[in-house]
Design a protein around this motif. Structure first.
Motif, PDB file in Angstrom:
ATOM      1  N   ALA A 267       0.831  -1.212   0.000  1.00 30.53           N
ATOM      2  CA  ALA A 267       0.000   0.000   0.000  1.00 30.53           C
ATOM      3  C   ALA A 267       0.861   1.256   0.000  1.00 30.53           C
ATOM      4  CB  ALA A 267      -0.925  -0.008   1.214  1.00 30.53           C
ATOM      5  N   ILE A 268       1.876   1.280   0.844  1.00 30.78           N
ATOM      6  CA  ILE A 268       2.768   2.442   0.894  1.00 30.78           C
ATOM      7  C   ILE A 268       3.499   2.599  -0.432  1.00 30.78           C
ATOM      8  CG2 ILE A 268       4.821   3.384   2.024  1.00 30.78           C
ATOM      9  CD1 ILE A 268       3.855   1.974   4.595  1.00 30.78           C
ATOM     10  N   SER A 356      -7.837  -1.054  -5.445  1.00 31.91           N
ATOM     11  CA  SER A 356      -7.055  -1.626  -4.349  1.00 31.91           C
ATOM     12  C   SER A 356      -7.616  -2.982  -3.926  1.00 31.91           C
ATOM     13  CB  SER A 356      -7.017  -0.661  -3.155  1.00 31.91           C
ATOM     14  OG  SER A 356      -8.313  -0.462  -2.615  1.00 31.91           O
ATOM     15  N   LEU A 357      -8.941  -3.165  -4.045  1.00 36.18           N
ATOM     16  CA  LEU A 357      -9.521  -4.479  -3.758  1.00 36.18           C
ATOM     17  C   LEU A 357      -9.009  -5.520  -4.750  1.00 36.18           C
ATOM     18  CD1 LEU A 357     -13.234  -3.471  -3.053  1.00 36.18           C
ATOM     19  CD2 LEU A 357     -11.575  -4.234  -1.357  1.00 36.18           C
ATOM     20  N   GLY A 391      -9.130  -7.234   1.345  1.00 33.79           N
ATOM     21  CA  GLY A 391      -9.500  -6.294   2.399  1.00 33.79           C
ATOM     22  C   GLY A 391      -8.314  -5.575   2.992  1.00 33.79           C
ATOM     23  N   ALA A 392      -7.185  -6.281   3.167  1.00 34.55           N
ATOM     24  CA  ALA A 392      -6.022  -5.680   3.826  1.00 34.55           C
ATOM     25  C   ALA A 392      -5.419  -4.564   2.992  1.00 34.55           C
ATOM     26  CB  ALA A 392      -4.977  -6.755   4.111  1.00 34.55           C
ATOM     27  N   LEU A 393      -5.214  -4.792   1.696  1.00 35.07           N
ATOM     28  CA  LEU A 393      -4.601  -3.762   0.858  1.00 35.07           C
ATOM     29  C   LEU A 393      -5.513  -2.548   0.733  1.00 35.07           C
ATOM     30  CD1 LEU A 393      -2.136  -3.032  -0.827  1.00 35.07           C
ATOM     31  CD2 LEU A 393      -3.299  -3.987  -2.820  1.00 35.07           C
ATOM     32  N   ALA A 394      -6.815  -2.794   0.650  1.00 41.88           N
ATOM     33  CA  ALA A 394      -7.756  -1.668   0.584  1.00 41.88           C
ATOM     34  C   ALA A 394      -7.692  -0.831   1.859  1.00 41.88           C
ATOM     35  CB  ALA A 394      -9.172  -2.189   0.356  1.00 41.88           C
ATOM     36  N   VAL A 395      -7.523  -1.478   3.008  1.00 41.61           N
ATOM     37  CA  VAL A 395      -7.373  -0.740   4.262  1.00 41.61           C
ATOM     38  C   VAL A 395      -6.100   0.098   4.236  1.00 41.61           C
ATOM     39  CG1 VAL A 395      -6.920  -1.003   6.740  1.00 41.61           C
ATOM     40  CG2 VAL A 395      -8.752  -2.297   5.661  1.00 41.61           C
ATOM     41  N   GLY A 396      -5.000  -0.478   3.721  1.00 42.41           N
ATOM     42  CA  GLY A 396      -3.752   0.265   3.668  1.00 42.41           C
ATOM     43  C   GLY A 396      -3.833   1.508   2.812  1.00 42.41           C
TER      44      GLY A 396
END
Length: 598
Positions: A267-268, A356-357, A391-396
């Protein structure tokens, strides 16, 4: 000289107009007085947001079918290949259209657009409906022509814009308007994804900045009504197909948590890459209106390998979640990241929400495939990793752990799997906040020089300026006057502080009246000998936080307010006690808005 305008003719039916005005005033007062009225407005606004989101979704789907020669109902990113090599020019044409739109806006509407997060953080929920319609149209052009972005920015913007306009029409209080704007954004997103719970928590976590009891009913009313309208109009998102034989083990939580750390790093990287692409375009000699066209041509060329890099990736997500892990997954993952960075970094309008999803699902599949090779005894199905990675990458990138968890729950209808997604999301959120500190939206605010990190209301702090707090009836005295003259002008107890000014009226220091009346002071001595804080001053535009820091730095109880540090023309006086009291009062009001206090 031009003649003065003639008196207006009498208006026929003035009494009914006056009655209508009284009726509107009564309605506004009722809305402000009763919480139930806000819920009703939110539900009506949700219907409008649902209509707008449905229209946007259907319009862009029609554009895909026409521009990319798709069969009715087919998803662009799910197409096996472009039907003609010439279709690589379609995103470039969309980029050219975006460049022309940007040129027109620069000339006729040059101000920057306020998005829902910024509106709630800095402007008390005030935003322009016209600007919101423009943003929604831009996202439709971008997505409709195949740019590697989603419509989420448009959904959120149009819903929040409608909400803000309705709220201002009813003259809602600041906190109520912020709640309604959050409900509007939630309604737009929820309607588009057919996910009322996800939409509601998008409003709480991303747009309002917190969950509160007063906000719950309006936000839920808006999202439910928007989703119902979208369903009536036939807007439906297919659930993800999870194989029935997939089994979760308690120890699977450990590799899932590790996936959350990986998602934080990716994500970063994506956020940094978008900024880097934007910087490279800025340093290039390509004129700004042509940059989206150049990026669109590149995106079209990438689509020759696979159309999955185009648009937001709705269709491609359903193709990839339960398909085998092959080399093409890694290639599409890299190409999609590049296509999304080129799209948003060049000037296309859109969001990275659904992108991102899709990227998270690809990342999770690759992670699950690697685990199967390195640790075959674990037997963690790549489908589980794909959903958790989604879900994790979308949160990031976007933020909102509960938002993405509820989205997965509503897309998969698997409660047990959603628990594992929540674990990965929490790890990602914590890692991104500790190492980077921003989501994509707040990162872009940071690049613009804003310090906000969420939608929590800090606008009241900026609006509470020195000009609003200072007193203008301060006592002044010439700096060349004597202590004796100052005593005569200001007897002990008449004033606490006197401001010295020079012959031109410029600020020259502060003198305590009690100090001037001290017995050891020579009446013939110049009053300027008692002056303090000669160089410590406040400016009218300083906000309450800046003023408090100035008092702390000067170690002063009072400071003069001048129009400019160069001219030093005195305009007011402000005490530290008053600053702290006003700050506490406004902070209490903001805290009451977060809870159920009256």
């Amino acid at each position: 000289m031009t003649a003065p305008p003639a008196d207006p003719a009498p208006v026929v039916g003035a009494a009914p107009a006056s009655a209508l005005g009284r009726l509107i005033a009564i309605a506004r007062a009722g809305v402000r007085a009763r919480e139930a009225a806000l819920v009703v407005i939110a539900a009506v606004m949700g219907i409008l947001a649902g209509l707008a989101a449905s229209a946007m979704s259907r319009t862009t789907q029609w554009m895909h079918e026409v521009l990319f020669q798709l069969a009715p109902g087919d998803r662009l990113s799910a197409a096996p290949a472009l039907s003609s090599p010439w279709l690589v020019l379609v995103p470039a044409a969309g980029g050219l259209a975006m460049g022309l739109i940007a040129l027109a806006l620069k000339r006729w509407r040059p101000r920057s657009v306020v998005d829902p997060i910024e509106a709630n953080a800095l402007h008390g929920g005030r935003m322009s409906l016209t600007d919101s319609i423009i943003v929604a149209a831009q996202t439709m052009v971008s997505n409709g022509f195949g740019a590697s972005l989603g419509l989420e920015a448009g959904y959120s913007q149009i819903g929040a814009g409608i909400a803000s306009r309705l709220g201002r029409a009813f003259q809602l209080r600041r906190n109520d308007l912020r709640i309604l704007v959050g409900a509007g954004a939630a309604a737009g997103i929820g309607a588009a994804f057919d996910a009322p719970l996800m939409g509601a928590f998008y409003g709480f976590e991303i747009i309002i900045g917190s969950y509160s009891i007063p906000a719950a009913a309006p936000v839920l009313a808006a999202t439910v009504s928007a989703v119902m309208v979208a369903r009536l109009l036939g807007v439906h998102v297919e659930p993800l197909n999870i194989p029935p034989d997939v089994v979760l083990q308690p120890l699977d939580i450990l590799p899932i948590a590790l996936l959350g750390l990986l998602a934080a790093g990716v994500a970063i990287l994506i956020m940094r890459l978008v900024t880097g692409v934007e910087t490279l375009f800025g340093k290039s000699r390509i004129p700004a209106p042509l940059r989206p066209a150049v990026a669109g041509l590149c995106v079209g060329a990438l689509a020759l390998y696979s159309p999955q890099v185009l648009s937001d990736g709705h269709g491609a997500l359903h193709l990839q979640v339960d398909s085998p892990v092959v080399l093409s997954v890694a290639i599409i993952f890299g190409l999609k990241i590049l296509a999304s960075a080129l799209s948003i970094g060049s000037g296309f309008r859109g969001g990275l929400f659904f992108a991102s999803l899709f990227l998270g699902a690809l990342m999770g599949k690759l992670y699950g495939g690697a685990l199967a090779v390195v640790w075959p005894a674990l037997q963690l199905d790549p489908v589980i990793c794909a959903v958790a990675g989604m879900g994790a990458l979308a949160v990031g990138i976007i933020g909102g752990p509960l938002t993405m968890t509820f989205l997965v729950l509503e897309m998969t209808q698997d409660l047990a799997l959603s628990g594992y997604v929540l674990a990965a999301a929490v790890v990602t959120s914590l890692a991104v906040r500790e190492t980077f500190g921003y989501s994509f939206s707040t990162w872009r605010f940071h690049l613009r020089g804003e310090s906000i990190r969420s939608a929590q209301d800090v606008g009241w702090m900026r609006e509470l300026t020195v000009a609003r707090m200072m007193r203008t009836d301060m006592a002044t005295f010439p700096e060349h006057g004597t202590i004796g003259a100052l005593r005569a002008a200001f007897p002990l107890g008449a004033r606490r502080m006197v401001v010295l000014v020079d012959g031109a009226g410029a600020y020259a220091g502060l003198v305590r009246v009690a100090e001037a009346h001290a017995a050891e002071r020579d009446p013939a001595e110049a009053a300027a000998r008692l002056a303090t804080q000669r160089d410590a001053m406040l400016l009218p535009a300083m906000n309450v936080k800046e003023a408090a820091l100035a008092f702390d730095a000067a170690r002063a109880e009072d400071l003069a307010v001048v129009d400019d540090r160069a001219t030093r023309r005195l305009v007011g006086l402000l005490g530290e006690a008053h600053v702290l009291r006003r700050y506490t009062e406004e902070l209490d009001k903001a805290r009451q808005g977060l809870g159920a206090e009256a």
